[in-house]
Design a protein around this motif. Structure first.
Motif: not given
Length: 456
Positions: A98-109
């Motif tokens: 779940q936190a790894a997906l959060g990191a992916v989301f931030i990189s998208g932003i």
């Protein structure tokens, strides 16, 4: 309506060609529907949830690329980035998925910010023409290697150094670690799967030579049918081409953004950002060049929208429950059969959405059928090499390194990085520094800093 929406005549194409190209692209990259759940499932994620995220994410973002940008480029969770996400971040570092997906989301932003501020567009516009063409050729070789591996025609194995029993025993006795080298060789050509792939390659090459419309798609279909007829491809008992997806098992909005920030995953976010930046840029430049979308000044109309769609796709994928969604090099399969507009992408994206209900049917298409298509497309992309000035060493050597490092290091980003460092360096040393765009010097410094950071 389609003519007005996609400017088919302007790009010298038609509806039939675009539909064929969309189907071809989908078949060439449909393997991601099975590979991605396998990779992310190994990291503890629910495979059904990943399958839903993959098909929905790839479908929606690819359709966005077609409608919003009018580019024949398909999007899906990127190979390499999904392995980094699963094996390095989750398994290796113990980060919750779940936190790894959060990191992916931030990189998208971050990508969205780089795009709306036109930084990413500036990177493409400042890229030297020699490197733009080199990227196309390098991706062609990269695609060829992927095709050769998937087909089994090429085999990669590890071999001990030195491969002698006495030295192995001696090394074991004194605690010396064993060393290995990677050996690339011909696969087992007598294997039924490899033989089928060779036949598929031969059939597709004949069709291409005779300039048959949709030759690559026809080759994929004929090879698949041949595999079924000869028993190489097995149809399971009670086979049904239709299946109802299980929406009760999903990872929609399961990402943990605050968890990613609290765990200090800045290094992970930086890696996602850097690799995706150059991978996506290289793929989109290569595909747009091959599709004839580059104007006489070396610019790509609509590239800003394409990059914004790509950036949004990263975050959309994480919201649905999968690793980074990015532009796929297999888009070249559709471009190779004549795909020139966003209609190709819309057809491909629609098939990804429909694939949720036809996963058993998609699963019947073997790698032996799609791999020859990638090899053929790789050959077609070599054409751009003639646009590189081989009389000027400061032009062709950076291009050469860009080309060879993509397949040899199995990374589009590595090839682009080499070119971005060597091009301004050679120009500067030879008193021709003004020939390189100022943004290239900044990129060169960032690339060097990135690899120094990795070496620590």
């Amino acid at each position: 309506m389609l003519e007005k929406l996609f400017a088919l005549r302007e790009r010298n194409t038609n509806v039939n060609t675009e539909i064929t190209a969309g189907i071809t692209t989908f078949m060439a990259m449909a393997y991601i529907l099975f590979v991605n759940p396998s990779i992310l499932g190994a990291a503890g994620m629910d495979k059904n949830a990943v399958l839903l995220a993959t098909s929905i994410g790839a479908g929606l973002v690819t359709i966005m690329m077609g409608l919003f940008v009018n580019y024949p480029i398909a999007m899906a969770p990127g190979m390499g980035l999904n392995a980094f996400y699963a094996f390095t971040v989750i398994i290796g570092m113990g980060v919750p998925w779940q936190a790894a997906l959060g990191a992916v989301f931030i990189s998208g932003i971050i990508f969205i910010l780089l795009t709306v501020t036109r930084v990413r567009q500036l990177l493409v516009e400042g890229m030297p023409m020699a490197l733009k063409h080199a990227i196309t050729v390098g991706i062609g070789l990269f695609i060829t290697v992927v095709g050769l591996k998937l087909s089994g025609i090429m085999s990669i194995r590890l071999s001990l150094i030195p491969p002698t029993l006495e030295k192995i025993v001696a090394a074991h006795g004194n605690g010396t670690p064993l060393s290995f080298e990677t050996i690339i060789e011909l696969g087992k050509l007598g294997s039924p799967d490899v033989f089928l792939a060779l036949c598929g390659l031969f059939i597709t090459a004949i069709l291409m030579g005779r300039q048959v419309k949709g030759a690559i798609l026809i080759g994929i279909l004929l090879t698949s049918l041949a595999g079924i007829a000869t028993g190489i491809v097995n149809i399971p008992a009670g086979f049904s081409p239709v299946s109802i997806p299980d929406f009760s098992r999903n990872a929609f909005f399961a990402l943990d953004i605050m968890g990613a920030l609290n765990m200090g995953l800045l290094t992970i976010i930086f890696t996602f950002t850097f690799v995706e930046l150059f991978d996506a840029m290289g793929t989109m430049v290569g595909m747009a060049t091959k599709a004839g979308l580059m104007d006489k000044t070396g610019r790509f109309p609509g590239m800003g929208k394409a990059m914004l769609t790509d950036a949004a796709g990263v975050s959309i994928g994480s919201l649905l429950g999968t690793s980074t969604i990015t532009a796929f090099v297999e888009s070249a399969a559709g471009v190779g059969v004549g795909g020139r507009t966003g209609l190709t992408a819309v057809v491909c994206g629609s098939l990804f959405l429909l694939s949720m209900f036809f996963t058993p049917l998609v699963g019947l298409i073997p790698s032996a059928a799609t791999a020859p298509a990638l090899i053929i497309v790789g050959a077609l992309m070599m054409e751009s090499v003639r646009n590189i000035d081989f009389t000027d060493f400061t032009e062709f050597f950076p291009a050469f390194m860009t080309i060879i490092l993509m397949p040899f290091t199995y990374s589009i980003a590595n090839g682009i990085s080499a070119g971005l460092v060597l091009y301004p360096l050679l120009k500067l040393i030879n008193g021709r520094g003004k020939e390189a765009h100022w943004i290239v010097y900044i990129l060169a410094v960032l690339v060097v800093m990135r690899y120094m950071f990795l070496a620590e």
